[in-house]
Design a protein around this motif. Structure first.
Motif, PDB file in Angstrom:
ATOM      1  N   GLY A  22       0.792  -1.225   0.000  1.00 22.40           N
ATOM      2  CA  GLY A  22       0.000   0.000   0.000  1.00 22.40           C
ATOM      3  C   GLY A  22       0.821   1.270   0.000  1.00 22.40           C
ATOM      4  N   GLY A  23       2.084   1.169  -0.363  1.00 23.12           N
ATOM      5  CA  GLY A  23       2.906   2.368  -0.489  1.00 23.12           C
ATOM      6  C   GLY A  23       3.768   2.683   0.706  1.00 23.12           C
ATOM      7  N   ARG A  24       3.686   1.897   1.760  1.00 28.74           N
ATOM      8  CA  ARG A  24       4.579   2.147   2.898  1.00 28.74           C
ATOM      9  C   ARG A  24       6.019   1.883   2.478  1.00 28.74           C
ATOM     10  N   SER A  25       6.964   2.435   3.203  1.00 28.79           N
ATOM     11  CA  SER A  25       8.373   2.322   2.787  1.00 28.79           C
ATOM     12  C   SER A  25       9.206   1.556   3.811  1.00 28.79           C
ATOM     13  N   VAL A  26       8.550   0.785   4.636  1.00 26.06           N
ATOM     14  CA  VAL A  26       9.249  -0.033   5.631  1.00 26.06           C
ATOM     15  C   VAL A  26       8.741  -1.462   5.535  1.00 26.06           C
ATOM     16  N   ARG A  27       9.668  -2.399   5.438  1.00 29.76           N
ATOM     17  CA  ARG A  27       9.281  -3.810   5.433  1.00 29.76           C
ATOM     18  C   ARG A  27       9.565  -4.412   6.808  1.00 29.76           C
ATOM     19  N   PRO A  28       8.581  -5.090   7.388  1.00 27.32           N
ATOM     20  CA  PRO A  28       8.853  -5.802   8.635  1.00 27.32           C
ATOM     21  C   PRO A  28       9.521  -7.138   8.349  1.00 27.32           C
ATOM     22  N   ARG A  29      10.602  -7.429   9.046  1.00 23.63           N
ATOM     23  CA  ARG A  29      11.257  -8.736   8.881  1.00 23.63           C
ATOM     24  C   ARG A  29      11.304  -9.433  10.247  1.00 23.63           C
ATOM     25  N   PRO A  30      10.993 -10.720  10.282  1.00 19.59           N
ATOM     26  CA  PRO A  30      11.064 -11.462  11.550  1.00 19.59           C
ATOM     27  C   PRO A  30      12.508 -11.854  11.868  1.00 19.59           C
ATOM     28  N   VAL A  31      13.308 -10.853  12.180  1.00 16.36           N
ATOM     29  CA  VAL A  31      14.736 -11.053  12.459  1.00 16.36           C
ATOM     30  C   VAL A  31      14.969 -10.892  13.959  1.00 16.36           C
ATOM     31  N   ILE A  32      15.627 -11.860  14.548  1.00 12.84           N
ATOM     32  CA  ILE A  32      15.874 -11.811  15.995  1.00 12.84           C
ATOM     33  C   ILE A  32      17.350 -12.110  16.283  1.00 12.84           C
ATOM     34  N   PRO A  33      17.846 -11.581  17.388  1.00 13.30           N
ATOM     35  CA  PRO A  33      19.219 -11.920  17.782  1.00 13.30           C
ATOM     36  C   PRO A  33      19.243 -13.262  18.520  1.00 13.30           C
ATOM     37  N   ILE A  34      20.107 -14.143  18.072  1.00 17.51           N
ATOM     38  CA  ILE A  34      20.216 -15.467  18.699  1.00 17.51           C
ATOM     39  C   ILE A  34      21.686 -15.764  18.959  1.00 17.51           C
ATOM     40  N   THR A  35      21.948 -16.400  20.075  1.00 22.07           N
ATOM     41  CA  THR A  35      23.319 -16.711  20.462  1.00 22.07           C
ATOM     42  C   THR A  35      23.635 -18.163  20.156  1.00 22.07           C
ATOM     43  N   LEU A  36      24.755 -18.387  19.480  1.00 20.06           N
ATOM     44  CA  LEU A  36      25.284 -19.730  19.281  1.00 20.06           C
ATOM     45  C   LEU A  36      26.440 -19.918  20.243  1.00 20.06           C
ATOM     46  N   TYR A  83      27.062 -30.054   9.225  1.00 18.18           N
ATOM     47  CA  TYR A  83      26.226 -29.968  10.421  1.00 18.18           C
ATOM     48  C   TYR A  83      27.044 -30.188  11.698  1.00 18.18           C
ATOM     49  N   ALA A  84      26.636 -29.474  12.727  1.00 17.95           N
ATOM     50  CA  ALA A  84      27.251 -29.662  14.039  1.00 17.95           C
ATOM     51  C   ALA A  84      26.209 -29.366  15.116  1.00 17.95           C
ATOM     52  N   GLU A  85      26.401 -29.971  16.264  1.00 22.11           N
ATOM     53  CA  GLU A  85      25.508 -29.709  17.390  1.00 22.11           C
ATOM     54  C   GLU A  85      26.071 -28.549  18.202  1.00 22.11           C
ATOM     55  N   VAL A  86      25.239 -27.562  18.434  1.00 26.54           N
ATOM     56  CA  VAL A  86      25.646 -26.393  19.226  1.00 26.54           C
ATOM     57  C   VAL A  86      24.549 -26.112  20.251  1.00 26.54           C
ATOM     58  N   SER A  87      24.845 -25.201  21.152  1.00 26.78           N
ATOM     59  CA  SER A  87      23.798 -24.665  22.020  1.00 26.78           C
ATOM     60  C   SER A  87      23.315 -23.352  21.423  1.00 26.78           C
ATOM     61  N   LEU A  88      22.013 -23.155  21.469  1.00 27.90           N
ATOM     62  CA  LEU A  88      21.410 -21.914  21.002  1.00 27.90           C
ATOM     63  C   LEU A  88      20.702 -21.259  22.183  1.00 27.90           C
ATOM     64  N   ARG A  89      20.681 -19.939  22.167  1.00 27.40           N
ATOM     65  CA  ARG A  89      20.016 -19.243  23.283  1.00 27.40           C
ATOM     66  C   ARG A  89      19.258 -18.026  22.787  1.00 27.40           C
ATOM     67  N   GLY A 107      18.810 -22.060  30.684  1.00 26.89           N
ATOM     68  CA  GLY A 107      20.150 -21.827  31.198  1.00 26.89           C
ATOM     69  C   GLY A 107      20.495 -20.363  31.185  1.00 26.89           C
ATOM     70  N   ASN A 108      21.509 -20.003  31.905  1.00 29.06           N
ATOM     71  CA  ASN A 108      21.903 -18.601  31.981  1.00 29.06           C
ATOM     72  C   ASN A 108      23.395 -18.389  31.822  1.00 29.06           C
ATOM     73  N   HIS A 109      24.160 -19.463  31.691  1.00 29.19           N
ATOM     74  CA  HIS A 109      25.594 -19.296  31.690  1.00 29.19           C
ATOM     75  C   HIS A 109      26.099 -18.771  30.351  1.00 29.19           C
ATOM     76  N   GLN A 110      27.217 -18.149  30.342  1.00 31.30           N
ATOM     77  CA  GLN A 110      27.960 -17.676  29.164  1.00 31.30           C
ATOM     78  C   GLN A 110      27.345 -16.456  28.486  1.00 31.30           C
ATOM     79  N   GLN A 111      26.034 -16.322  28.462  1.00 26.20           N
ATOM     80  CA  GLN A 111      25.432 -15.162  27.815  1.00 26.20           C
ATOM     81  C   GLN A 111      25.798 -13.914  28.591  1.00 26.20           C
ATOM     82  N   PRO A 112      26.149 -12.838  27.893  1.00 25.98           N
ATOM     83  CA  PRO A 112      26.308 -11.592  28.633  1.00 25.98           C
ATOM     84  C   PRO A 112      25.041 -11.313  29.445  1.00 25.98           C
TER      85      PRO A 112
END
Lengths: 136, 93
Positions: free
Chosen positions: A20-34, A88-94, B13-18
């Motif tokens: 509809g002419g708006r100039s901002v796109r919403p993106r579902p972007v979030i900060p995630i820790t590996l 592929y590798a197994e990591v922790s995500l937060r 969990g809470n460790h390691q994260q700032p």
């Protein structure tokens, strides 16, 4: 309890006809820790319910100390159907929002291919969560 | 958007994260970052401060960003890394 994130608002610099002419796109972007064996990295990643896997770049793997030389391999494809190589590798995500914290172990893919954003797909992310995407 | 995990199999969990990192605050502050300033980084990879109010380093790609962080002595685990989209109207598919 829920973790709530506002959409990342991306300015386009010109009107967006389908919105509809708006100039901002919403993106579902979030900060995630590996979290890997030698460190952690916070990445801006897009929540993508159409993505099969959760995928980050090889640079992230190196930064958190993952050795991918013997990692299980696979391939993926998106728009344009060009195939990309995945390891592929197994990591922790937060995730963290307010007083809420969620941390889990997951298998994620890493690639040398260029991506607009790292992707949070079903395997590794959405398999563990219910996600709501309200209209804005 | 909101994200819930109904499964008790996901450990907490809470460790390691700032300890001071809050992804919701980060996103809200990032959305308030001045557009004219952000435009200077269009198409680049940047490192945001953990509160989302500042860009502390940049590079033409992820490798250059990490190299620049190292050069100025910033711990890569103490920033949020991401790409600034060019304001060219490209649609994501």
């Amino acid at each position: 309890m829920s973790l709530r994130f506002h959409y990342r608002l991306v300015r386009t610099g010109k009107p967006i006809l389908p919105l509809g002419g708006r100039s901002v796109r919403p993106r579902p972007v979030i900060p995630i820790t590996l979290i890997g064996p030698l460190g952690s990295s916070v990445q801006l990643a897009v929540l993508d319910p159409a993505a099969d896997d959760t995928v980050f770049s090889d640079h992230v793997a190196a930064a958190i100390g993952l050795d991918l030389t013997q990692a299980p391999q696979g391939s993926g494809a998106g728009i344009g159907l060009a195939s990309v190589f995945l390891r592929y590798a197994e990591v922790s995500l937060r995730l963290a929002q307010g007083q809420e914290r969620r941390e889990w172990k997951a298998w994620v893919g890493f690639t040398a291919a260029k991506m607009l954003y790292p992707m949070l797909g079903f395997a590794g992310f959405l398999q563990f969560f219910d996600a709501l995407y309200p209209g804005t | 958007m909101s994200i819930q995990n109904p499964s008790s199999s996901v450990p907490l969990g809470n460790h390691q994260q700032p300890a001071d990192f809050d992804g919701g605050v980060f996103t809200d502050n990032q959305n308030r970052f001045p557009a004219t300033e952000l435009l200077k980084y269009a198409g680049q990879w940047v490192a945001w401060s953990l509160d989302g109010t500042q860009i502390v380093a940049s590079g033409k790609d992820e490798a250059a960003l990490l190299s620049n962080l190292q050069r100025v002595g910033i711990d890569p685990s103490r920033v949020v890394q991401g790409r600034v989209e060019p304001m060219d109207g490209t649609v994501h598919l």
